[in-house]
Enzyme design. Structure first.
Site, PDB file in Angstrom:
ATOM      1  N   HIS A   1       0.710  -1.253   0.176  1.00  0.00           N
ATOM      2  CA  HIS A   1       0.061   0.089   0.160  1.00  0.00           C
ATOM      3  C   HIS A   1       0.811   1.296   0.124  1.00  0.00           C
ATOM      4  O   HIS A   1       1.951   1.314   0.795  1.00  0.00           O
ATOM      5  CB  HIS A   1      -1.080   0.001   1.110  1.00  0.00           C
ATOM      6  CG  HIS A   1      -0.217   0.636   2.396  1.00  0.00           C
ATOM      7  ND1 HIS A   1      -0.548   1.948   2.626  1.00  0.00           N
ATOM      8  CD2 HIS A   1      -0.048   0.063   3.610  1.00  0.00           C
ATOM      9  CE1 HIS A   1      -0.071   2.115   4.038  1.00  0.00           C
ATOM     10  NE2 HIS A   1       0.310   1.062   4.326  1.00  0.00           N
ATOM     11  N   CYS A   2       0.200   2.326  -0.541  1.00  0.00           N
ATOM     12  CA  CYS A   2       0.910   3.639  -0.437  1.00  0.00           C
ATOM     13  C   CYS A   2      -0.239   4.509   0.163  1.00  0.00           C
ATOM     14  O   CYS A   2      -1.165   4.078   0.935  1.00  0.00           O
ATOM     15  CB  CYS A   2       1.223   4.036  -1.841  1.00  0.00           C
ATOM     16  SG  CYS A   2       0.048   4.109  -3.201  1.00  0.00           S
ATOM     17  N   LYS A   3      -0.118   5.806  -0.417  1.00  0.00           N
ATOM     18  CA  LYS A   3      -1.266   6.600   0.115  1.00  0.00           C
ATOM     19  C   LYS A   3      -2.449   6.538  -0.625  1.00  0.00           C
ATOM     20  O   LYS A   3      -3.485   6.496   0.245  1.00  0.00           O
ATOM     21  CB  LYS A   3      -0.767   8.358   0.006  1.00  0.00           C
ATOM     22  CG  LYS A   3      -1.975   9.252   0.463  1.00  0.00           C
ATOM     23  CD  LYS A   3      -1.205  10.570   0.415  1.00  0.00           C
ATOM     24  CE  LYS A   3      -2.190  11.881   1.091  1.00  0.00           C
ATOM     25  NZ  LYS A   3      -3.419  11.532   1.144  1.00  0.00           N
TER      26      LYS A   3
ATOM     27  N   LEU B   1      -3.827   4.076   1.632  1.00  0.00           N
ATOM     28  CA  LEU B   1      -3.957   4.515   3.048  1.00  0.00           C
ATOM     29  C   LEU B   1      -5.536   5.333   3.100  1.00  0.00           C
ATOM     30  O   LEU B   1      -6.231   5.131   4.265  1.00  0.00           O
ATOM     31  CB  LEU B   1      -2.936   5.264   3.924  1.00  0.00           C
ATOM     32  CG  LEU B   1      -3.167   5.590   5.056  1.00  0.00           C
ATOM     33  CD1 LEU B   1      -3.120   4.747   6.059  1.00  0.00           C
ATOM     34  CD2 LEU B   1      -1.884   6.757   5.370  1.00  0.00           C
TER      35      LEU B   1
END
Length: 173
Positions: A59-61, A89
């Site tokens: 995952h990233c933002k 996120l």
């Protein structure tokens, strides 16, 4: 290569069943807010991804970084089944799932760049109108720097802001 995406709820269920959630954001982003139990391995250091048992969920933002780097993520997983958290996120938070927020940490460096650049451009325009036209040069200088950052991927303002005392704590984490 495309990696299958999973919803935040599916990811939470998979984590409860033993999947490893890997946060690929930079240290300053991770220090400010993260998902409990996520392993932090910045995108630039994917080679340091520890061996895990069970599937990996990256995952990233927002999900854009993970989608854009899907091939590198799959390669870093070294044959382990991997997926991408849909919406990153932001999607996790929007699904009502908990995050750990440390408001003592500074905001992300790129947001600091946006605030500083916007403030300098505004200041240059105001001073150009109210004091002397030469101050319009400040806005032009900042604009040129942003154009260079966009074209080359190198941002002098971000490099400078990373050295500021309020950011040192986040970068050590």
């Amino acid at each position: 290569m495309s990696i299958k995406t999973v919803t935040p709820q599916e990811a939470a269920n998979a984590m409860a069943a033993g999947a490893t959630l890997v946060d690929i954001r930079d240290a300053d982003e991770h220090a400010r807010e993260n998902i409990k139990g996520a392993v932090h391995v910045p995108l630039a250091r994917l080679g340091d991804l520890p061996s895990v048992t069970g599937p990996i969920i990256f995952h990233c933002k927002s999900g854009m970084r993970t989608q854009a780097n899907a091939s590198a993520l799959a390669a870093a997983a070294r044959g382990t089944a991997c997926q991408i958290l849909e919406g990153g996120l932001d999607g996790w938070r929007a699904a009502g799932l908990p995050t750990i927020m440390d408001r003592r940490q500074p905001i992300e460096v790129m947001r600091q760049v946006q605030l500083a650049a916007g403030g300098l451009v505004l200041l240059g325009v105001l001073l150009g109108f109210l004091v002397a036209p030469a101050f319009f040069g400040l806005s032009a200088f900042v604009g040129a720097g942003l154009m260079m950052a966009g074209a080359t991927g190198w941002c002098g303002m971000a490099k400078l802001l990373r050295l500021m005392p309020w950011n040192r704590r986040a970068l050590r984490a």
